[in-house]
Design an enzyme around this catalytic site. Structure first.
Site, short mmCIF file in Angstrom:
data_model
loop_
_atom_site.label_atom_id
_atom_site.label_comp_id
_atom_site.label_asym_id
_atom_site.label_seq_id
_atom_site.Cartn_x
_atom_site.Cartn_y
_atom_site.Cartn_z
N LYS A 211 0.85 -1.20 0.00
CA LYS A 211 0.00 0.00 0.00
C LYS A 211 0.89 1.24 0.00
O LYS A 211 1.92 1.28 0.69
CB LYS A 211 -0.88 -0.04 1.26
CG LYS A 211 -1.96 1.03 1.33
CD LYS A 211 -2.80 0.84 2.60
CE LYS A 211 -3.97 1.81 2.68
NZ LYS A 211 -4.80 1.59 3.89
N SER B 116 -9.63 1.46 2.69
CA SER B 116 -8.75 2.21 1.83
C SER B 116 -7.65 1.40 1.14
O SER B 116 -7.05 1.89 0.19
CB SER B 116 -8.10 3.34 2.64
OG SER B 116 -7.28 2.80 3.66
N SER C 108 -9.81 -0.83 6.95
CA SER C 108 -9.22 -0.67 5.61
C SER C 108 -8.47 -1.86 5.04
O SER C 108 -8.09 -1.84 3.87
CB SER C 108 -8.28 0.53 5.61
OG SER C 108 -9.02 1.71 5.43
N1 GLN Z 1 -13.13 3.86 6.20
C1 GLN Z 1 -12.61 4.27 7.46
C2 GLN Z 1 -12.19 5.72 7.37
O1 GLN Z 1 -12.44 6.30 6.38
C3 GLN Z 1 -11.43 3.41 7.85
C4 GLN Z 1 -10.21 3.71 7.07
C5 GLN Z 1 -9.02 2.90 7.47
O2 GLN Z 1 -9.15 1.86 8.11
N2 GLN Z 1 -7.85 3.40 7.14
O3 GLN Z 1 -11.67 6.30 8.28
#
Ligand code: GLN
Length: 487
Positions: free
Chosen positions: A77, A152, A176
């Site tokens: 990532k 994400s 994410s």
């Molecule tokens: N979707 C959640 C957010 O937008 C979690 C994102 C993540 O785990 N990095 O904060």
């Protein structure tokens, strides 16, 4: 030609059936065929990958074996710092930033001989659930390219699902890793907080962030986590005790395992096909001898709200370092303040800006008690609810996500509906506990459905035992049908 799992690739390399160079060329070739449609990667390091593959092959030839990751193509990532490879966190503000060092997780994989294929797309600074918040364009789900891969860590989930990498690394602050794994039909693990070093992970919300693996099988996830987990003096929150043996219970039967179904994480707002696949999985676990108990965790209902105060509060602090002075983008201004304002206004996208505003507000004098302190209290309730539940059960389960992959653009105008994607995954982050998503079927549109297993802190062994049981019982072996065209 079928795609290798990590276990198969690792065995093939040692039996001399395949070389790392062949595995790497195959991953790069798959990327060449799919990237125009999927956009899993922001950067592909062809030369670096081939060089790493050759050195892995030469290690094998000389009888040097650094373990199961040696010679394996991995996708990272793009919020993981990589020496000599551009690292953007999906943000314009870091475009062109080439770090001078590797983060610890990356260093561990490279030190064990992995082949880095490239850096994968993500929501800007990991804020989002669809990968649409990337400053460099959305990614697409290999099961249906009109749909999001989740986020994400969408790019890493796609790479594993589509075979342009064998292992993907993601980060999970509120879901994410697990949610994109669920939406792409692969396995994703958020380890116990502190097991994998965060050194060299571009910080979003430091008390919640964890790095973890995305793989095709549970066994592969265990192997990858074994490679990643270690104490690291460079991360002040790194776990100092003795590390659990993740594999200790992997082959144990599910017979006698106490499984708690979280009442608050089903029902209204969950797609019927998701619910049905979840129920079917519970039924087969029960038929196999697991003891299934319904449990109520009242704090689940408020954990989303608490998360959306705590995570933005930490983000507003973490992101203050992007000021135009030290890294990446710099816009002109007559004063330092003007320069910083112009840089941040131009460099951050709308979701990141929203989080910074929300977090700054929640922390500001006069509002701190009303918002941030309340959220911290909810966090304590979540921890207590989980503790009480784990007195009665070994693991807790829920769907990973209330929906399967949604269409690109469907939720971009409505942040709250996007936030709701993580309703089931956020509680484990607030508690610091491990959780995994395992694919358990397809919905009526042929889109993957994930099953989440949560366990108490350092309870990876029992979590993997339950996950392996689900994997064996469900025997999900589908791949995206487009692979026939792409192979
Ligand atoms: N979707 C959640 C957010 O937008 C979690 C994102 C993540 O785990 N990095 O904060």
């Amino acid at each position: 030609m079928t795609d290798y799992t990590l276990a198969e690739a690792s065995a093939g390399l040692r039996a001399g059936d395949v070389s790392s160079r062949e595995l790497t060329d195959r991953a790069l070739d798959r990327a060449a065929k799919t990237e125009a449609e999927l956009h899993a990667y922001l950067t592909i390091d062809h030369d670096g990958a081939r060089a790493a593959a050759e050195s892995a092959d030469s290690a094998f030839a000389h009888g040097r074996d650094a373990g199961p990751l040696q010679g394996i193509p991995v996708a990272l990532k793009d919020n993981l710092i990589t020496r000599g490879i551009e690292t953007t966190a999906g943000s314009q503000i870091l475009a062109g930033f080439v770090p001078p060092y590797d983060g610890t997780a990356v260093q561990r994989l490279k030190g064990q001989g992995s082949v880095v294929i490239g850096k994968t797309n993500l929501d800007e600074f990991a804020m989002g659930s669809s990968t649409e918040n990337s400053a460099f364009g959305a990614s697409r789900n290999p099961w249906d390219t009109n749909r999001v891969p989740g986020g994400s860590s969408g790019g890493s989930a796609i790479a594993v699902a589509a075979g342009s990498a064998v292992v993907g690394l993601g980060s999970d602050t509120g879901g994410s890793i697990r949610q994109p794994a669920s939406l792409c039909g692969v396995v994703g693990v958020k380890p116990t907080y502190g097991l994998v070093s965060r050194y060299g992970l571009i910080a979003f919300a430091s008390s919640l962030d964890q790095i973890g693996p995305i793989t095709r099988t549970v066994d592969d996830a265990v192997t990858a986590l074994e490679a990643l987990a270690a104490h690291d003096p460079l991360d002040a929150t790194s776990y100092r005790g003795s590390f659990p043996n993740f594999r200790a219970e992997l082959d144990d039967a599910v017979d006698g395992l106490k499984i708690g179904v979280v009442r608050e994480l089903s029902g209204d707002g969950f797609e019927p096909d998701v619910d049905a696949a979840f129920q079917r999985t519970i039924d087969s676990l029960s038929a196999a001898g697991a003891e299934v108990i319904e449990v109520s965790l009242p704090s689940m209902d408020v954990s989303l709200s608490a998360y959306y105060l705590i995570a933005p509060a930490e983000a507003s602090s973490n992101l203050s370092r992007f000021d135009g002075v030290r890294y990446g983008l710099r816009k002109d201004g007559r004063t330092v303040e003007e320069m910083m304002t112009a840089t941040r206004a131009e460099g951050f996208g709308p979701e990141v800006t929203r989080r910074i505003l929300l977090g700054t507000y929640a922390l500001s004098a006069g509002y701190y008690d009303a918002f941030y302190r309340q959220a911290q209290k909810v966090r304590t309730l979540v921890i207590r609810d989980f503790k009480a539940a784990y007195e009665k059960v070994d693991v807790l389960v829920s769907p990973t996500s209330p929906t399967t992959a949604f269409e690109i653009g469907a939720k971009t105008q409505d942040p709250l509906s996007m936030y709701l994607s993580d309703i089931c995954t956020i509680p484990s982050n607030l508690a610091g506990d491990p959780a995994i998503s395992v694919p358990v079927g397809l919905d009526r549109d042929g889109l993957p459905i994930g099953f989440q297993i949560m366990a108490p802190a350092l309870g990876e062994a029992v979590m993997f035992r339950a996950a392996r049981a689900v994997e064996d019982l469900v025997a999900f072996d589908q791949r995206p049908s487009m692979l026939e065209v792409w192979t």
